[in-house]
Design a protein around this motif. Sequence first.
Motif, PDB file in Angstrom:
ATOM      1  N   VAL A   1     101.694   1.212  62.816  1.00  0.00           N
ATOM      2  CA  VAL A   1     100.571   1.786  63.561  1.00  0.00           C
ATOM      3  C   VAL A   1     101.075   2.633  64.728  1.00  0.00           C
ATOM      4  O   VAL A   1     100.559   3.732  64.989  1.00  0.00           O
ATOM      5  CB  VAL A   1      99.640   0.659  64.070  1.00  0.00           C
ATOM      6  CG1 VAL A   1      98.597   1.210  65.023  1.00  0.00           C
ATOM      7  CG2 VAL A   1      98.954  -0.035  62.895  1.00  0.00           C
ATOM      8  N   GLY A   2     102.106   2.148  65.428  1.00  0.00           N
ATOM      9  CA  GLY A   2     102.618   2.880  66.580  1.00  0.00           C
ATOM     10  C   GLY A   2     103.197   4.235  66.209  1.00  0.00           C
ATOM     11  O   GLY A   2     102.802   5.278  66.764  1.00  0.00           O
ATOM     12  N   PHE A   3     104.122   4.255  65.256  1.00  0.00           N
ATOM     13  CA  PHE A   3     104.708   5.530  64.823  1.00  0.00           C
ATOM     14  C   PHE A   3     103.703   6.349  64.024  1.00  0.00           C
ATOM     15  O   PHE A   3     103.755   7.578  64.023  1.00  0.00           O
ATOM     16  CB  PHE A   3     105.974   5.272  63.996  1.00  0.00           C
ATOM     17  CG  PHE A   3     107.177   4.951  64.824  1.00  0.00           C
ATOM     18  CD1 PHE A   3     108.059   5.953  65.208  1.00  0.00           C
ATOM     19  CD2 PHE A   3     107.438   3.661  65.240  1.00  0.00           C
ATOM     20  CE1 PHE A   3     109.181   5.668  65.978  1.00  0.00           C
ATOM     21  CE2 PHE A   3     108.551   3.360  66.006  1.00  0.00           C
ATOM     22  CZ  PHE A   3     109.426   4.372  66.388  1.00  0.00           C
ATOM     23  N   GLY A   4     102.780   5.657  63.336  1.00  0.00           N
ATOM     24  CA  GLY A   4     101.757   6.374  62.580  1.00  0.00           C
ATOM     25  C   GLY A   4     100.789   7.102  63.485  1.00  0.00           C
ATOM     26  O   GLY A   4     100.268   8.172  63.133  1.00  0.00           O
ATOM     27  N   TYR A   5     100.538   6.544  64.677  1.00  0.00           N
ATOM     28  CA  TYR A   5      99.656   7.222  65.628  1.00  0.00           C
ATOM     29  C   TYR A   5     100.246   8.591  65.996  1.00  0.00           C
ATOM     30  O   TYR A   5      99.528   9.584  66.106  1.00  0.00           O
ATOM     31  CB  TYR A   5      99.478   6.371  66.885  1.00  0.00           C
ATOM     32  CG  TYR A   5      98.304   6.787  67.736  1.00  0.00           C
ATOM     33  CD1 TYR A   5      97.056   6.205  67.532  1.00  0.00           C
ATOM     34  CD2 TYR A   5      98.424   7.765  68.712  1.00  0.00           C
ATOM     35  CE1 TYR A   5      95.956   6.582  68.289  1.00  0.00           C
ATOM     36  CE2 TYR A   5      97.342   8.143  69.474  1.00  0.00           C
ATOM     37  CZ  TYR A   5      96.114   7.552  69.253  1.00  0.00           C
ATOM     38  OH  TYR A   5      95.024   7.937  70.007  1.00  0.00           O
TER      39      TYR A   5
ATOM     40  N   GLN B   1      95.033   0.245  53.260  1.00  0.00           N
ATOM     41  CA  GLN B   1      96.160  -0.505  52.709  1.00  0.00           C
ATOM     42  C   GLN B   1      95.847  -1.998  52.686  1.00  0.00           C
ATOM     43  O   GLN B   1      96.248  -2.702  51.754  1.00  0.00           O
ATOM     44  CB  GLN B   1      97.435  -0.248  53.532  1.00  0.00           C
ATOM     45  CG  GLN B   1      97.901   1.198  53.560  1.00  0.00           C
ATOM     46  CD  GLN B   1      98.416   1.671  52.205  1.00  0.00           C
ATOM     47  OE1 GLN B   1      97.964   1.233  51.142  1.00  0.00           O
ATOM     48  NE2 GLN B   1      99.373   2.582  52.225  1.00  0.00           N
ATOM     49  N   THR B   2      95.143  -2.482  53.687  1.00  0.00           N
ATOM     50  CA  THR B   2      94.740  -3.893  53.686  1.00  0.00           C
ATOM     51  C   THR B   2      93.808  -4.179  52.509  1.00  0.00           C
ATOM     52  O   THR B   2      93.966  -5.188  51.804  1.00  0.00           O
ATOM     53  CB  THR B   2      94.034  -4.258  55.006  1.00  0.00           C
ATOM     54  OG1 THR B   2      94.895  -3.957  56.107  1.00  0.00           O
ATOM     55  CG2 THR B   2      93.671  -5.729  55.037  1.00  0.00           C
TER      56      THR B   2
ATOM     57  N   PHE C   1     102.859  -7.581  52.672  1.00  0.00           N
ATOM     58  CA  PHE C   1     102.511  -6.398  51.875  1.00  0.00           C
ATOM     59  C   PHE C   1     101.742  -5.378  52.714  1.00  0.00           C
ATOM     60  O   PHE C   1     102.019  -4.178  52.646  1.00  0.00           O
ATOM     61  CB  PHE C   1     101.673  -6.813  50.662  1.00  0.00           C
ATOM     62  CG  PHE C   1     102.462  -6.970  49.407  1.00  0.00           C
ATOM     63  CD1 PHE C   1     102.951  -5.859  48.734  1.00  0.00           C
ATOM     64  CD2 PHE C   1     102.739  -8.216  48.892  1.00  0.00           C
ATOM     65  CE1 PHE C   1     103.687  -5.991  47.578  1.00  0.00           C
ATOM     66  CE2 PHE C   1     103.480  -8.364  47.726  1.00  0.00           C
ATOM     67  CZ  PHE C   1     103.957  -7.250  47.077  1.00  0.00           C
ATOM     68  N   VAL C   2     100.775  -5.847  53.502  1.00  0.00           N
ATOM     69  CA  VAL C   2     100.006  -4.920  54.350  1.00  0.00           C
ATOM     70  C   VAL C   2     100.942  -4.185  55.303  1.00  0.00           C
ATOM     71  O   VAL C   2     100.917  -2.951  55.415  1.00  0.00           O
ATOM     72  CB  VAL C   2      98.921  -5.680  55.137  1.00  0.00           C
ATOM     73  CG1 VAL C   2      98.272  -4.760  56.165  1.00  0.00           C
ATOM     74  CG2 VAL C   2      97.865  -6.233  54.190  1.00  0.00           C
ATOM     75  N   GLY C   3     101.799  -4.940  55.991  1.00  0.00           N
ATOM     76  CA  GLY C   3     102.726  -4.322  56.925  1.00  0.00           C
ATOM     77  C   GLY C   3     103.681  -3.376  56.242  1.00  0.00           C
ATOM     78  O   GLY C   3     103.966  -2.273  56.741  1.00  0.00           O
ATOM     79  N   SER C   4     104.192  -3.775  55.068  1.00  0.00           N
ATOM     80  CA  SER C   4     105.138  -2.929  54.344  1.00  0.00           C
ATOM     81  C   SER C   4     104.486  -1.642  53.867  1.00  0.00           C
ATOM     82  O   SER C   4     105.081  -0.562  53.948  1.00  0.00           O
ATOM     83  CB  SER C   4     105.701  -3.706  53.145  1.00  0.00           C
ATOM     84  OG  SER C   4     106.538  -2.888  52.362  1.00  0.00           O
TER      85      SER C   4
ATOM     86  N   SER D   1     105.856   1.830  55.173  1.00  0.00           N
ATOM     87  CA  SER D   1     106.461   2.752  54.209  1.00  0.00           C
ATOM     88  C   SER D   1     105.666   4.051  54.092  1.00  0.00           C
ATOM     89  O   SER D   1     106.239   5.125  53.887  1.00  0.00           O
ATOM     90  CB  SER D   1     106.575   2.084  52.834  1.00  0.00           C
ATOM     91  OG  SER D   1     105.300   1.692  52.350  1.00  0.00           O
ATOM     92  N   SER D   2     104.332   3.972  54.243  1.00  0.00           N
ATOM     93  CA  SER D   2     103.521   5.189  54.183  1.00  0.00           C
ATOM     94  C   SER D   2     103.862   6.132  55.336  1.00  0.00           C
ATOM     95  O   SER D   2     104.046   7.339  55.137  1.00  0.00           O
ATOM     96  CB  SER D   2     102.033   4.838  54.219  1.00  0.00           C
ATOM     97  OG  SER D   2     101.656   4.085  53.100  1.00  0.00           O
ATOM     98  N   VAL D   3     103.977   5.567  56.538  1.00  0.00           N
ATOM     99  CA  VAL D   3     104.326   6.382  57.705  1.00  0.00           C
ATOM    100  C   VAL D   3     105.761   6.889  57.586  1.00  0.00           C
ATOM    101  O   VAL D   3     106.052   8.050  57.881  1.00  0.00           O
ATOM    102  CB  VAL D   3     104.130   5.566  58.997  1.00  0.00           C
ATOM    103  CG1 VAL D   3     104.627   6.348  60.213  1.00  0.00           C
ATOM    104  CG2 VAL D   3     102.666   5.185  59.163  1.00  0.00           C
ATOM    105  N   PHE D   4     106.652   6.018  57.140  1.00  0.00           N
ATOM    106  CA  PHE D   4     108.069   6.390  56.972  1.00  0.00           C
ATOM    107  C   PHE D   4     108.210   7.556  56.000  1.00  0.00           C
ATOM    108  O   PHE D   4     108.948   8.516  56.245  1.00  0.00           O
ATOM    109  CB  PHE D   4     108.846   5.173  56.475  1.00  0.00           C
ATOM    110  CG  PHE D   4     110.327   5.398  56.316  1.00  0.00           C
ATOM    111  CD1 PHE D   4     111.163   5.425  57.427  1.00  0.00           C
ATOM    112  CD2 PHE D   4     110.888   5.567  55.054  1.00  0.00           C
ATOM    113  CE1 PHE D   4     112.525   5.620  57.277  1.00  0.00           C
ATOM    114  CE2 PHE D   4     112.238   5.761  54.899  1.00  0.00           C
ATOM    115  CZ  PHE D   4     113.069   5.794  56.012  1.00  0.00           C
TER     116      PHE D   4
END
Length: 472
Positions: A33-37, A82-83, A325-328, A332-335
């Motif tokens: 969430v942080g890097f995705g923001y 994703q959740t 899974f939610v966190g991954s 991974s989506s942001v990465f």
Amino acid sequence: MTDPQIALTMLGLFIVFVFLGFPIAFTLMAMGVGFGYYAYFEPARMWRAYNRLQDTASSYDSVSLWIEGFFNNRIFDLFINQTYSVMSNEVLTAVPLFLFMGYIVERANIVDRLFTTLNIASKNIPGSMGVAALVTCALFATATGIVGAVVTLMGLLALPAMLKARYDKSFAAGIICAGGTLGILIPPSIMLIVYAAASGVSIVKLYAGALVPGFILVGLYLVYVVARSLLQPSSAPRPTKDEVPDVPYGRLIFMVVTSFLPLAVLILAVLGSILFGLATPTEAAAIGALGGLILAVAYHALTFQRLREAVYLTVRTTAMVCWLFVGSYVFSSVFSYLGGEQIISEFVRGLNLTPLQFLLMAQLIIFLLGWPLEWSEIIIIFVPIFLPLLPLFNIDPLFFGVLVAVNLQTSFLTPPMAMSAYYLKGIAPPDVKLTEIFRGVMPFLGMVFLCMALLYLFPQTVFYLPNSFYGR
């Protein structure tokens, strides 16, 4: 910094936080969430909220608009989606059912009956008590898939019996530790379900592909136990009549029917219904959960307290896997969006590796990750990094998944972080030292590496059953 550099920084910080002991699932979500923001930030959206803020005089509306402006970022939509995708994943539905089956079978008081029966039935085989312990571990681990539970129960049951029968301490400890880890490889394995959900590979084909390698590894363990008992009789003396009494043939058959047969039928019913297409993995898991309850009732072991414990442990473990899974997925989506996946792909391309070299490199990394991390974290977080690279080297994700499943046996057996050894040490007699347990697991660790080498040399051991049952 460029976006790909930020993505690599994100990955590096995650690894640092993991080694510092932060909860992995919540670390993934927070960093995603942080890097995705930053990744999905759109100044135009903030300016629209700011302009609307200038037109309002109400403090309540001002606060509402500030909140709207802050949350007006697509990362929050991604997190929710994703959740929901994890909640609606049909493959993962089988996880709580198989876990419940395992926890119920664990509490059905079947292990002591099974070990006693196999010990009597195999008493004329060299290392008979070790063989009985290993087969019991394999069956029980297959039915439960819970390494800690198998090692602990067998440590309480079989280890004192083997020590009383004058078995070498390290040899007896190695048998229990190695046998207890087989549940994450031999179907119906929860680990394979998680890999299927992460990779998109058919769970049915994964089960078929892992079956022969699982039997190969059990066979290698048994060969080692019998061979060492023959070459070094002092490490596994033949049992006396006081230790293993003679039992009439009819009585032995009754013991097999009432201890070995019910568990074997339950496993074969679950696995067979999946492999022959009679039921989906989720339906088969439901059958297994019901069968576990019936077994517990038949053995007069089903109490409200045990049922409550099984439900609680099932919910706790399932929640852990699903939040991972939610966190991954978010991470991974942001990465990938920041270009991290592309830069890793280009780096691996630049190494000019052959398919074999890539497989060896990937398996070495997974082997090293097995020291500080659990198998669930490796499968959900790190294995997806390798999955997009498999087409570059023309490697089948089915074959890769089975190799990973065999490789992760080592994560429980490799000192200094061999969790099976620590599980066993926690309930072993005080005179059994941790160094002796480590020494005992090393030969079995060698058998795992030998099994992996055989899979590299003869990949058809993985593909034969999937191709025979379901075609190429």
